[in-house]
Write a protein that holds these residues in place. Structure first.
Motif, PDB file in Angstrom:
ATOM      1  N   THR A   1       0.822  -1.219   0.000  1.00  0.00           N
ATOM      2  CA  THR A   1       0.000   0.000   0.000  1.00  0.00           C
ATOM      3  C   THR A   1       0.849   1.259   0.000  1.00  0.00           C
ATOM      4  O   THR A   1       0.331   2.347  -0.234  1.00  0.00           O
ATOM      5  N   MET A   2       2.147   1.122   0.253  1.00  0.00           N
ATOM      6  CA  MET A   2       3.029   2.295   0.207  1.00  0.00           C
ATOM      7  C   MET A   2       3.146   2.844  -1.209  1.00  0.00           C
ATOM      8  O   MET A   2       3.525   4.004  -1.392  1.00  0.00           O
ATOM      9  N   LEU A   3       2.811   2.053  -2.212  1.00  0.00           N
ATOM     10  CA  LEU A   3       2.792   2.551  -3.589  1.00  0.00           C
ATOM     11  C   LEU A   3       1.692   3.592  -3.789  1.00  0.00           C
ATOM     12  O   LEU A   3       1.764   4.416  -4.687  1.00  0.00           O
ATOM     13  N   PHE A   4       0.682   3.534  -2.925  1.00  0.00           N
ATOM     14  CA  PHE A   4      -0.438   4.460  -3.026  1.00  0.00           C
ATOM     15  C   PHE A   4      -0.358   5.538  -1.958  1.00  0.00           C
ATOM     16  O   PHE A   4      -1.364   5.992  -1.426  1.00  0.00           O
ATOM     17  N   LYS A   5       0.862   5.934  -1.620  1.00  0.00           N
ATOM     18  CA  LYS A   5       1.146   7.055  -0.711  1.00  0.00           C
ATOM     19  C   LYS A   5       0.690   6.813   0.725  1.00  0.00           C
ATOM     20  O   LYS A   5       0.274   7.737   1.417  1.00  0.00           O
ATOM     21  N   VAL A   6       0.746   5.569   1.208  1.00  0.00           N
ATOM     22  CA  VAL A   6       0.491   5.269   2.617  1.00  0.00           C
ATOM     23  C   VAL A   6       1.830   5.342   3.336  1.00  0.00           C
ATOM     24  O   VAL A   6       2.850   4.889   2.824  1.00  0.00           O
ATOM     25  N   SER A   7       1.842   5.915   4.517  1.00  0.00           N
ATOM     26  CA  SER A   7       3.107   6.111   5.232  1.00  0.00           C
ATOM     27  C   SER A   7       3.690   4.783   5.708  1.00  0.00           C
ATOM     28  O   SER A   7       2.976   3.790   5.886  1.00  0.00           O
ATOM     29  N   LEU A   8       4.993   4.799   5.947  1.00  0.00           N
ATOM     30  CA  LEU A   8       5.689   3.609   6.428  1.00  0.00           C
ATOM     31  C   LEU A   8       5.202   3.228   7.819  1.00  0.00           C
ATOM     32  O   LEU A   8       5.051   2.048   8.126  1.00  0.00           O
ATOM     33  N   ALA A   9       4.949   4.197   8.658  1.00  0.00           N
ATOM     34  CA  ALA A   9       4.486   3.920  10.017  1.00  0.00           C
ATOM     35  C   ALA A   9       3.128   3.221  10.002  1.00  0.00           C
ATOM     36  O   ALA A   9       2.901   2.257  10.735  1.00  0.00           O
ATOM     37  N   SER A  10       2.242   3.692   9.151  1.00  0.00           N
ATOM     38  CA  SER A  10       0.920   3.067   9.043  1.00  0.00           C
ATOM     39  C   SER A  10       1.019   1.663   8.463  1.00  0.00           C
ATOM     40  O   SER A  10       0.350   0.740   8.936  1.00  0.00           O
ATOM     41  N   ALA A  11       1.874   1.490   7.453  1.00  0.00           N
ATOM     42  CA  ALA A  11       2.056   0.170   6.849  1.00  0.00           C
ATOM     43  C   ALA A  11       2.674  -0.803   7.844  1.00  0.00           C
ATOM     44  O   ALA A  11       2.270  -1.965   7.924  1.00  0.00           O
ATOM     45  N   ALA A  12       3.647  -0.335   8.636  1.00  0.00           N
ATOM     46  CA  ALA A  12       4.288  -1.208   9.627  1.00  0.00           C
ATOM     47  C   ALA A  12       3.303  -1.591  10.730  1.00  0.00           C
ATOM     48  O   ALA A  12       3.290  -2.736  11.188  1.00  0.00           O
ATOM     49  N   THR A  13       2.477  -0.642  11.145  1.00  0.00           N
ATOM     50  CA  THR A  13       1.464  -0.942  12.162  1.00  0.00           C
ATOM     51  C   THR A  13       0.490  -1.987  11.654  1.00  0.00           C
ATOM     52  O   THR A  13       0.157  -2.948  12.364  1.00  0.00           O
ATOM     53  N   ASP A  14       0.030  -1.820  10.418  1.00  0.00           N
ATOM     54  CA  ASP A  14      -0.875  -2.804   9.822  1.00  0.00           C
ATOM     55  C   ASP A  14      -0.204  -4.177   9.714  1.00  0.00           C
ATOM     56  O   ASP A  14      -0.834  -5.206   9.951  1.00  0.00           O
ATOM     57  N   PHE A  15       1.070  -4.166   9.337  1.00  0.00           N
ATOM     58  CA  PHE A  15       1.802  -5.422   9.176  1.00  0.00           C
ATOM     59  C   PHE A  15       1.897  -6.180  10.500  1.00  0.00           C
ATOM     60  O   PHE A  15       1.586  -7.368  10.564  1.00  0.00           O
ATOM     61  N   PHE A  16       2.311  -5.497  11.560  1.00  0.00           N
ATOM     62  CA  PHE A  16       2.492  -6.186  12.845  1.00  0.00           C
ATOM     63  C   PHE A  16       1.163  -6.625  13.451  1.00  0.00           C
ATOM     64  O   PHE A  16       1.083  -7.684  14.067  1.00  0.00           O
ATOM     65  N   ARG A  17       0.126  -5.837  13.272  1.00  0.00           N
ATOM     66  CA  ARG A  17      -1.187  -6.257  13.764  1.00  0.00           C
ATOM     67  C   ARG A  17      -1.685  -7.490  13.017  1.00  0.00           C
ATOM     68  O   ARG A  17      -2.205  -8.431  13.622  1.00  0.00           O
ATOM     69  N   SER A  18      -1.538  -7.485  11.706  1.00  0.00           N
ATOM     70  CA  SER A  18      -1.994  -8.643  10.932  1.00  0.00           C
ATOM     71  C   SER A  18      -1.120  -9.869  11.197  1.00  0.00           C
ATOM     72  O   SER A  18      -1.605 -11.000  11.165  1.00  0.00           O
TER      73      SER A  18
END
Length: 86
Positions: A42-59
């Protein structure tokens, strides 16, 4: 003349516990790759790294925990059924 057969060396994956650990690690690895692809993609669609990392660890916690509970529960049930069927 009879040939002596060599006794085959037992590997760690020949045991029940070893194969269970192997399947657990394989499943966790596959789930991790899946989660990394969909979380950091989702970082390709301008989502921040912090948000992507949070989503990753939660999932990771949810999906890997669910996988381990379901798979090891299935193996435990199969073991108990096999043990008491004899």
């Amino acid at each position: 003349m009879s040939k002596r057969r060599r006794k085959r060396k037992k590997h760690w994956f020949d045991t029940q516990v070893g194969s269970l650990v192997f399947v657990n690690l394989l499943g966790i690895g596959a789930i991790t790759l899946f989660n990394a692809y969909y979380s950091f993609g989702t970082m390709l669609f301008k989502v921040s790294l912090a948000s992507a990392a949070t989503d990753f660890f939660r999932s990771e916690i949810v999906f890997n925990g669910l996988f381990l509970i379901v798979w090891n529960g299935y193996v435990l049930i199969r073991y108990l059924v096999k043990k008491y069927r004899k």
